[in-house]
Design a protein around this motif. Structure first.
Motif, PDB file in Angstrom:
ATOM      1  N   SER A  76       0.824  -1.207   0.000  1.00 50.54           N
ATOM      2  CA  SER A  76       0.000   0.000   0.000  1.00 50.54           C
ATOM      3  C   SER A  76       0.860   1.260   0.000  1.00 50.54           C
ATOM      4  O   SER A  76       0.524   2.257  -0.652  1.00 50.54           O
ATOM      5  CB  SER A  76      -0.941  -0.006   1.213  1.00 50.54           C
ATOM      6  N   LEU A  77       1.993   1.217   0.696  1.00 45.46           N
ATOM      7  CA  LEU A  77       2.884   2.375   0.721  1.00 45.46           C
ATOM      8  C   LEU A  77       3.496   2.624  -0.658  1.00 45.46           C
ATOM      9  O   LEU A  77       3.604   3.771  -1.107  1.00 45.46           O
ATOM     10  CB  LEU A  77       3.986   2.164   1.761  1.00 45.46           C
ATOM     11  N   GLN A  78       3.933   1.557  -1.333  1.00 41.40           N
ATOM     12  CA  GLN A  78       4.479   1.706  -2.682  1.00 41.40           C
ATOM     13  C   GLN A  78       3.429   2.276  -3.624  1.00 41.40           C
ATOM     14  O   GLN A  78       3.707   3.189  -4.404  1.00 41.40           O
ATOM     15  CB  GLN A  78       4.954   0.350  -3.208  1.00 41.40           C
ATOM     16  N   THR A  79       2.230   1.728  -3.557  1.00 39.53           N
ATOM     17  CA  THR A  79       1.159   2.181  -4.444  1.00 39.53           C
ATOM     18  C   THR A  79       0.827   3.647  -4.205  1.00 39.53           C
ATOM     19  O   THR A  79       0.679   4.433  -5.153  1.00 39.53           O
ATOM     20  CB  THR A  79      -0.092   1.319  -4.243  1.00 39.53           C
ATOM     21  N   ASN A  80       0.739   4.047  -2.944  1.00 38.57           N
ATOM     22  CA  ASN A  80       0.429   5.439  -2.619  1.00 38.57           C
ATOM     23  C   ASN A  80       1.519   6.379  -3.108  1.00 38.57           C
ATOM     24  O   ASN A  80       1.232   7.470  -3.624  1.00 38.57           O
ATOM     25  CB  ASN A  80       0.234   5.601  -1.110  1.00 38.57           C
ATOM     26  N   GLN A  81       2.787   5.963  -2.949  1.00 35.86           N
ATOM     27  CA  GLN A  81       3.890   6.817  -3.375  1.00 35.86           C
ATOM     28  C   GLN A  81       3.906   6.975  -4.895  1.00 35.86           C
ATOM     29  O   GLN A  81       4.139   8.063  -5.411  1.00 35.86           O
ATOM     30  CB  GLN A  81       5.223   6.230  -2.888  1.00 35.86           C
ATOM     31  N   ARG A  82       3.654   5.892  -5.606  1.00 38.56           N
ATOM     32  CA  ARG A  82       3.622   5.969  -7.064  1.00 38.56           C
ATOM     33  C   ARG A  82       2.476   6.842  -7.551  1.00 38.56           C
ATOM     34  O   ARG A  82       2.620   7.615  -8.505  1.00 38.56           O
ATOM     35  CB  ARG A  82       3.515   4.557  -7.647  1.00 38.56           C
ATOM     36  N   GLN A  83       1.337   6.732  -6.903  1.00 36.80           N
ATOM     37  CA  GLN A  83       0.204   7.571  -7.271  1.00 36.80           C
ATOM     38  C   GLN A  83       0.498   9.037  -6.992  1.00 36.80           C
ATOM     39  O   GLN A  83       0.116   9.921  -7.776  1.00 36.80           O
ATOM     40  CB  GLN A  83      -1.046   7.115  -6.514  1.00 36.80           C
ATOM     41  N   LEU A  84       1.185   9.315  -5.887  1.00 35.57           N
ATOM     42  CA  LEU A  84       1.546  10.691  -5.561  1.00 35.57           C
ATOM     43  C   LEU A  84       2.471  11.272  -6.619  1.00 35.57           C
ATOM     44  O   LEU A  84       2.267  12.394  -7.094  1.00 35.57           O
ATOM     45  CB  LEU A  84       2.217  10.740  -4.181  1.00 35.57           C
ATOM     46  N   ASN A 132       7.078  19.092  -3.386  1.00 35.72           N
ATOM     47  CA  ASN A 132       5.690  18.825  -3.012  1.00 35.72           C
ATOM     48  C   ASN A 132       5.512  17.429  -2.421  1.00 35.72           C
ATOM     49  O   ASN A 132       4.619  17.212  -1.598  1.00 35.72           O
ATOM     50  CB  ASN A 132       4.780  19.027  -4.217  1.00 35.72           C
ATOM     51  N   ALA A 133       6.332  16.467  -2.832  1.00 36.35           N
ATOM     52  CA  ALA A 133       6.276  15.140  -2.210  1.00 36.35           C
ATOM     53  C   ALA A 133       6.678  15.239  -0.747  1.00 36.35           C
ATOM     54  O   ALA A 133       6.078  14.596   0.131  1.00 36.35           O
ATOM     55  CB  ALA A 133       7.183  14.173  -2.956  1.00 36.35           C
ATOM     56  N   ASN A 134       7.697  16.052  -0.448  1.00 33.08           N
ATOM     57  CA  ASN A 134       8.114  16.236   0.941  1.00 33.08           C
ATOM     58  C   ASN A 134       7.047  16.965   1.750  1.00 33.08           C
ATOM     59  O   ASN A 134       6.810  16.644   2.924  1.00 33.08           O
ATOM     60  CB  ASN A 134       9.430  17.008   0.997  1.00 33.08           C
ATOM     61  N   LEU A 135       6.403  17.958   1.139  1.00 34.16           N
ATOM     62  CA  LEU A 135       5.340  18.671   1.839  1.00 34.16           C
ATOM     63  C   LEU A 135       4.169  17.741   2.146  1.00 34.16           C
ATOM     64  O   LEU A 135       3.571  17.803   3.227  1.00 34.16           O
ATOM     65  CB  LEU A 135       4.865  19.863   1.001  1.00 34.16           C
ATOM     66  N   THR A 136       3.834  16.880   1.194  1.00 38.36           N
ATOM     67  CA  THR A 136       2.748  15.923   1.422  1.00 38.36           C
ATOM     68  C   THR A 136       3.106  14.968   2.554  1.00 38.36           C
ATOM     69  O   THR A 136       2.253  14.602   3.372  1.00 38.36           O
ATOM     70  CB  THR A 136       2.468  15.133   0.133  1.00 38.36           C
ATOM     71  N   LEU A 137       4.390  14.565   2.624  1.00 35.32           N
ATOM     72  CA  LEU A 137       4.832  13.642   3.668  1.00 35.32           C
ATOM     73  C   LEU A 137       4.597  14.208   5.061  1.00 35.32           C
ATOM     74  O   LEU A 137       4.238  13.474   5.984  1.00 35.32           O
ATOM     75  CB  LEU A 137       6.322  13.323   3.470  1.00 35.32           C
ATOM     76  N   ARG A 203      13.536   3.575   6.042  1.00 40.61           N
ATOM     77  CA  ARG A 203      12.082   3.619   5.919  1.00 40.61           C
ATOM     78  C   ARG A 203      11.517   4.749   6.767  1.00 40.61           C
ATOM     79  O   ARG A 203      12.021   5.036   7.859  1.00 40.61           O
ATOM     80  CB  ARG A 203      11.457   2.277   6.364  1.00 40.61           C
ATOM     81  N   PHE A 204      10.493   5.377   6.238  1.00 42.37           N
ATOM     82  CA  PHE A 204       9.842   6.464   6.953  1.00 42.37           C
ATOM     83  C   PHE A 204       9.158   5.933   8.208  1.00 42.37           C
ATOM     84  O   PHE A 204       8.459   4.928   8.174  1.00 42.37           O
ATOM     85  CB  PHE A 204       8.820   7.141   6.034  1.00 42.37           C
ATOM     86  N   ILE A 205       9.356   6.622   9.349  1.00 43.43           N
ATOM     87  CA  ILE A 205       8.760   6.222  10.614  1.00 43.43           C
ATOM     88  C   ILE A 205       7.629   7.176  10.986  1.00 43.43           C
ATOM     89  O   ILE A 205       6.482   6.798  11.102  1.00 43.43           O
ATOM     90  CB  ILE A 205       9.816   6.182  11.745  1.00 43.43           C
ATOM     91  N   GLN A 206       7.975   8.447  11.172  1.00 45.65           N
ATOM     92  CA  GLN A 206       6.955   9.434  11.534  1.00 45.65           C
ATOM     93  C   GLN A 206       7.543  10.828  11.406  1.00 45.65           C
ATOM     94  O   GLN A 206       8.732  11.005  11.174  1.00 45.65           O
ATOM     95  CB  GLN A 206       6.454   9.215  12.966  1.00 45.65           C
ATOM     96  N   VAL A 207       6.661  11.830  11.571  1.00 46.64           N
ATOM     97  CA  VAL A 207       7.111  13.224  11.583  1.00 46.64           C
ATOM     98  C   VAL A 207       6.831  13.807  12.951  1.00 46.64           C
ATOM     99  O   VAL A 207       5.953  13.316  13.664  1.00 46.64           O
ATOM    100  CB  VAL A 207       6.401  14.067  10.494  1.00 46.64           C
TER     101      VAL A 207
END
Length: 207
Positions: A76-84, A132-137, A203-207
């Motif tokens: 799901s994470l891969q799919t979401n990132q590709r869609q973004l 914008n990918a970083n802002l979305t993150l 891997r991304f953990i949190q902000v």
């Protein structure tokens, strides 16, 4: 001189054979050649891949290995990132020409380091997508105009405590400046003898 001529002839023969291979496979040269190098007497540094051969470097020096295609797990994470990324690429085409010119003009203000350790300049589209990918993150709204570069002090870290049940990181008071967001990334547990971890290991953990 004779050695150089022989090498040149061998290169031309290999190149002709490769073109013939592409004509049979229906693949284009632009999609097969991805190696990056710095010129020396012949070649001093080379990175990335040519066809199925990968050129890289580790603690022992330069290496060549066969390319291995990783399993596409389609998480799901891969799919979401590709869609973004796809949506941002589409949004780039929807900007006005003045906005695209602004991103292209701002790119030299945000230099990046490539696989050879050289400074490279992103295209305006690459800078737009990355920003914008970083802002979305971090949960912020996307922007259409290129930002101005900024800086912040290095965070002061205290003791790190890592156990099987919990992870804690001590900070000095108020480590994150106002208007900034701290992004945590980490790797899986690795052997104590491993001294190098590439960016793809994190891997991304949190902000």
């Amino acid at each position: 001189m004779l050695v150089f001529i022989k090498l040149f002839v061998l290169f031309m023969i290999a190149d002709a054979a490769f073109v013939l291979f592409l004509s049979f496979t229906g693949k284009s040269r632009s999609k097969m050649l991805f190696a990056k190098f710095t010129p020396g007497a012949i070649i001093s540094e080379i990175r990335n891949k040519i066809a199925a051969t990968v050129f890289s470097k580790n603690g022992s020096g330069a290496i060549i290995r066969n390319r291995v295609t990783p399993i596409n797990r389609r998480s799901s994470l891969q799919t979401n990132q590709r869609q973004l990324l796809a949506s941002l690429a589409s949004a780039w085409r929807g900007l006005t020409q003045a906005q695209r010119d602004g991103w292209n003009g701002a790119s030299p203000n945000f230099p990046q380091t490539d696989s050879l350790g050289q400074n490279v300049t992103l295209t305006g589209e690459q800078l737009y997508v990355r920003s914008n990918a970083n802002l979305t993150l971090i949960g912020q709204s996307q922007i259409v105009n290129a930002p101005a570069p900024t800086s912040f002090a290095i965070l002061s870290l205290g003791n790190t405590v890592l156990t099987a049940a919990a992870f804690t990181q001590a900070f000095a008071p108020d480590p994150v400046p106002a208007g900034f967001t701290l992004v945590w990334r980490a790797t899986r547990p690795v052997s104590p003898g491993k001294n190098f971890l590439g960016a793809s290991e994190f891997r991304f953990i949190q902000v």
